[in-house]
Design a protein around this motif. Structure first.
Motif, PDB file in Angstrom:
ATOM      1  N   ILE A 101       0.843  -1.107   0.009  1.00 21.26           N
ATOM      2  CA  ILE A 101      -0.108  -0.061  -0.070  1.00 21.26           C
ATOM      3  C   ILE A 101       0.776   1.308   0.098  1.00 21.26           C
ATOM      4  CG2 ILE A 101      -1.497   1.411   1.353  1.00 21.26           C
ATOM      5  CD1 ILE A 101      -2.948  -1.310   2.427  1.00 21.26           C
ATOM      6  N   CYS A 102       1.874   1.208   0.774  1.00 20.96           N
ATOM      7  CA  CYS A 102       2.676   2.383   1.009  1.00 20.96           C
ATOM      8  C   CYS A 102       3.468   2.615  -0.255  1.00 20.96           C
ATOM      9  CB  CYS A 102       3.787   2.393   2.231  1.00 20.96           C
ATOM     10  SG  CYS A 102       3.132   2.274   3.803  1.00 20.96           S
ATOM     11  N   PHE A 103       3.927   1.623  -0.928  1.00 24.06           N
ATOM     12  CA  PHE A 103       4.643   1.716  -2.420  1.00 24.06           C
ATOM     13  C   PHE A 103       3.708   2.207  -3.289  1.00 24.06           C
ATOM     14  CE2 PHE A 103       5.139  -0.757  -6.321  1.00 24.06           C
ATOM     15  CZ  PHE A 103       6.597   0.020  -6.773  1.00 24.06           C
ATOM     16  N   VAL A 104       2.586   1.636  -3.288  1.00 27.04           N
ATOM     17  CA  VAL A 104       1.692   2.050  -4.634  1.00 27.04           C
ATOM     18  C   VAL A 104       1.146   3.718  -4.224  1.00 27.04           C
ATOM     19  CG1 VAL A 104      -0.673   1.900  -5.641  1.00 27.04           C
ATOM     20  CG2 VAL A 104       0.690  -0.172  -5.033  1.00 27.04           C
ATOM     21  N   ILE A 105       1.321   4.091  -2.989  1.00 23.71           N
ATOM     22  CA  ILE A 105       0.795   5.542  -2.654  1.00 23.71           C
ATOM     23  C   ILE A 105       1.873   6.333  -3.072  1.00 23.71           C
ATOM     24  CG2 ILE A 105       0.865   7.033  -0.774  1.00 23.71           C
ATOM     25  CD1 ILE A 105      -0.825   4.980   0.948  1.00 23.71           C
ATOM     26  N   GLY A 106       3.180   5.830  -2.764  1.00 24.27           N
ATOM     27  CA  GLY A 106       4.282   6.681  -3.431  1.00 24.27           C
ATOM     28  C   GLY A 106       4.361   6.758  -5.050  1.00 24.27           C
ATOM     29  N   ASP A 107       4.165   5.732  -5.391  1.00 24.44           N
ATOM     30  CA  ASP A 107       4.013   5.845  -7.023  1.00 24.44           C
ATOM     31  C   ASP A 107       2.865   6.662  -7.787  1.00 24.44           C
ATOM     32  OD1 ASP A 107       5.100   4.587  -9.643  1.00 24.44           O
ATOM     33  OD2 ASP A 107       2.906   3.836  -9.655  1.00 24.44           O
ATOM     34  N   THR A 108       1.912   6.662  -6.792  1.00 22.43           N
ATOM     35  CA  THR A 108       0.692   7.573  -7.241  1.00 22.43           C
ATOM     36  C   THR A 108       0.961   9.096  -7.161  1.00 22.43           C
ATOM     37  OG1 THR A 108      -0.855   5.911  -6.550  1.00 22.43           O
ATOM     38  CG2 THR A 108      -1.615   8.200  -6.719  1.00 22.43           C
ATOM     39  N   LEU A 109       1.653   9.412  -5.947  1.00 22.34           N
ATOM     40  CA  LEU A 109       1.900  10.739  -5.747  1.00 22.34           C
ATOM     41  C   LEU A 109       2.979  11.357  -6.591  1.00 22.34           C
ATOM     42  CD1 LEU A 109       1.944  10.881  -1.877  1.00 22.34           C
ATOM     43  CD2 LEU A 109      -0.078  11.560  -3.493  1.00 22.34           C
ATOM     44  N   LEU A 110       3.759  10.379  -7.076  1.00 22.49           N
ATOM     45  CA  LEU A 110       4.894  10.820  -8.027  1.00 22.49           C
ATOM     46  C   LEU A 110       4.298  11.313  -9.385  1.00 22.49           C
ATOM     47  CD1 LEU A 110       7.794   8.387  -7.191  1.00 22.49           C
ATOM     48  CD2 LEU A 110       7.718  10.700  -6.779  1.00 22.49           C
ATOM     49  N   ARG A 111       3.118  10.770  -9.739  1.00 27.66           N
ATOM     50  CA  ARG A 111       2.444  11.011 -10.892  1.00 27.66           C
ATOM     51  C   ARG A 111       1.906  12.452 -10.769  1.00 27.66           C
ATOM     52  NH1 ARG A 111       1.993   6.737 -14.524  1.00 27.66           N
ATOM     53  NH2 ARG A 111       2.745   4.716 -13.608  1.00 27.66           N
ATOM     54  N   ARG A 112       1.900  13.150  -9.750  1.00 29.11           N
ATOM     55  CA  ARG A 112       1.263  14.376  -9.636  1.00 29.11           C
ATOM     56  C   ARG A 112      -0.115  14.512  -9.839  1.00 29.11           C
ATOM     57  NH1 ARG A 112       5.247  18.032  -8.424  1.00 29.11           N
ATOM     58  NH2 ARG A 112       7.350  17.532  -8.944  1.00 29.11           N
ATOM     59  N   PRO A 113      -0.965  13.667  -9.198  1.00 34.11           N
ATOM     60  CA  PRO A 113      -2.656  13.466  -9.440  1.00 34.11           C
ATOM     61  C   PRO A 113      -3.030  14.792  -8.781  1.00 34.11           C
ATOM     62  CG  PRO A 113      -2.170  12.036  -8.023  1.00 34.11           C
ATOM     63  CD  PRO A 113      -0.656  12.515  -8.285  1.00 34.11           C
ATOM     64  N   HIS A 114      -4.364  15.360  -9.248  1.00 32.58           N
ATOM     65  CA  HIS A 114      -5.183  16.583  -8.594  1.00 32.58           C
ATOM     66  C   HIS A 114      -6.179  16.302  -7.661  1.00 32.58           C
ATOM     67  CE1 HIS A 114      -5.981  20.513  -8.200  1.00 32.58           C
ATOM     68  NE2 HIS A 114      -7.496  20.257  -8.911  1.00 32.58           N
ATOM     69  N   ARG A 115      -7.102  15.337  -7.876  1.00 32.09           N
ATOM     70  CA  ARG A 115      -8.079  15.232  -7.284  1.00 32.09           C
ATOM     71  C   ARG A 115      -8.606  13.772  -7.548  1.00 32.09           C
ATOM     72  NH1 ARG A 115     -13.093  16.202 -10.176  1.00 32.09           N
ATOM     73  NH2 ARG A 115     -12.679  17.373 -12.098  1.00 32.09           N
ATOM     74  N   VAL A 116      -9.518  13.276  -6.376  1.00 31.12           N
ATOM     75  CA  VAL A 116      -9.999  12.216  -6.517  1.00 31.12           C
ATOM     76  C   VAL A 116     -11.445  11.944  -6.554  1.00 31.12           C
ATOM     77  CG1 VAL A 116      -9.937  10.181  -4.921  1.00 31.12           C
ATOM     78  CG2 VAL A 116      -7.922  11.426  -5.139  1.00 31.12           C
ATOM     79  N   ASN A 117     -12.092  10.926  -7.476  1.00 32.41           N
ATOM     80  CA  ASN A 117     -13.495  10.639  -7.050  1.00 32.41           C
ATOM     81  C   ASN A 117     -13.913  10.350  -5.891  1.00 32.41           C
ATOM     82  OD1 ASN A 117     -16.079   9.512  -7.453  1.00 32.41           O
ATOM     83  ND2 ASN A 117     -15.539   9.010  -9.701  1.00 32.41           N
ATOM     84  N   PRO A 118     -14.944  10.895  -5.241  1.00 33.77           N
ATOM     85  CA  PRO A 118     -15.145  10.767  -3.652  1.00 33.77           C
ATOM     86  C   PRO A 118     -15.971   9.552  -3.602  1.00 33.77           C
ATOM     87  CG  PRO A 118     -16.511  12.383  -4.758  1.00 33.77           C
ATOM     88  CD  PRO A 118     -15.772  12.114  -5.743  1.00 33.77           C
ATOM     89  N   ARG A 119     -16.536   8.825  -4.747  1.00 33.84           N
ATOM     90  CA  ARG A 119     -17.404   7.764  -4.474  1.00 33.84           C
ATOM     91  C   ARG A 119     -16.662   6.608  -3.711  1.00 33.84           C
ATOM     92  NH1 ARG A 119     -19.820   6.639 -10.226  1.00 33.84           N
ATOM     93  NH2 ARG A 119     -17.847   7.262 -10.853  1.00 33.84           N
ATOM     94  N   ALA A 120     -15.489   6.206  -3.737  1.00 38.74           N
ATOM     95  CA  ALA A 120     -14.730   5.378  -3.274  1.00 38.74           C
ATOM     96  C   ALA A 120     -14.534   5.786  -1.712  1.00 38.74           C
ATOM     97  CB  ALA A 120     -13.540   5.122  -3.801  1.00 38.74           C
ATOM     98  N   ALA A 121     -14.284   6.842  -1.441  1.00 39.25           N
ATOM     99  CA  ALA A 121     -14.363   7.255   0.044  1.00 39.25           C
ATOM    100  C   ALA A 121     -15.670   6.947   0.702  1.00 39.25           C
ATOM    101  CB  ALA A 121     -14.046   8.721   0.293  1.00 39.25           C
ATOM    102  N   TRP A 122     -16.664   7.337   0.129  1.00 40.83           N
ATOM    103  CA  TRP A 122     -18.124   7.112   0.730  1.00 40.83           C
ATOM    104  C   TRP A 122     -18.177   5.295   0.762  1.00 40.83           C
ATOM    105  CZ3 TRP A 122     -20.638  10.247   3.198  1.00 40.83           C
ATOM    106  CH2 TRP A 122     -20.616  11.737   2.982  1.00 40.83           C
ATOM    107  N   LEU A 123     -17.790   4.707   0.020  1.00 32.93           N
ATOM    108  CA  LEU A 123     -17.634   3.063   0.116  1.00 32.93           C
ATOM    109  C   LEU A 123     -16.888   2.634   1.200  1.00 32.93           C
ATOM    110  CD1 LEU A 123     -18.547   0.515  -0.874  1.00 32.93           C
ATOM    111  CD2 LEU A 123     -16.663   0.498  -2.432  1.00 32.93           C
TER     112      LEU A 123
END
Length: 223
Positions: A101-123
């Motif tokens: 999980i920590c590895f994939v988080i780091g890889d995601t942040l290196l891609r400089r994403p801006h925002r996230v679809n909130p539906r997964a958070a509601w799940l």
């Protein structure tokens, strides 16, 4: 010697239903003072009226990774390990899952994403609140309730939602351990004649649907 196909799951059960449910009671009793602060800490990153940023999603995911490590030691090893010989192996798998999980988080942040679809958070919020209540409706005692961050079923289910909003090419590595544990738990509950096995399979199906259908962060950049 009897043929292997004559065996059923109940032949491999190493404990009684009473012993199994007693483990949850012991876990909640041992950590009762940490239950509500822990739940508030784990859910805080997902709750906000502001747009759900990738940074906040990553922070919540990191907290869930820490919860996996905690559950692997305090419940899988210390409690389930006393009645099932395979639990130390499962604990190592869960610990590896937390590191992934920590590895994939780091890889995601290196891609400089801006925002996230909130539906997964509601799940995740729905799982954290609805799964324990559904268990009570199906016959589980209140002092044996599933609790996010204290028991593996609910904690690993919530981590199964994490890949739904990650742009990393490695996000699929986060699926095997929660799926394996969910199927193991469903088989155990079915053998114990608990209707919760249907609840577990249903929750797994919903989480997998979210992973396939909710749009990852990388595709939301610039909209």
């Amino acid at each position: 010697m009897s043929e292997w196909w004559t065996y059923s799951l109940s032949d491999f059960l190493m404990f009684s239903p009473r012993a199994y449910w007693r483990l949850f009671e012991q876990q909640l009793g041992a950590h009762r003072y940490a239950m509500w602060p822990l739940l508030a800490l784990l859910l805080a990153p997902w709750i906000s009226r502001r747009p759900l940023t990738a940074q906040r999603w990553a922070g919540g995911s990191a907290l869930l990774a820490g919860a996996c490590l905690w559950v692997a030691w305090t419940f899988v090893v210390q409690r389930l390990g006393s009645i099932h010989w395979a639990m130390p192996n499962f604990a190592w798998a869960i610990a590896t899952h937390a590191l992934l999980i920590c590895f994939v988080i780091g890889d995601t942040l290196l891609r400089r994403p801006h925002r996230v679809n909130p539906r997964a958070a509601w799940l995740i919020l729905a799982l954290a609140i609805g799964y324990p209540l559904a268990g009570v409706l199906l016959g589980r005692q209140w002092n044996q309730i599933e609790f996010l961050g204290l028991t593996p079923d609910l904690t690993l289910l919530c981590t199964l939602v994490i890949p739904a909003c990650l742009a990393s090419r490695w996000r699929w590595l986060l699926l095997p351990v929660p799926l394996a544990w969910g199927l193991f738990s469903a088989a155990t509950l079915w053998t114990l004649a608990s209707k919760e096995w249907l609840m577990m399979l249903g929750a797994l199906a919903v989480c997998l649907w979210a992973v396939w259908r909710v749009e990852p962060v990388g595709r939301l950049v610039g909209r």
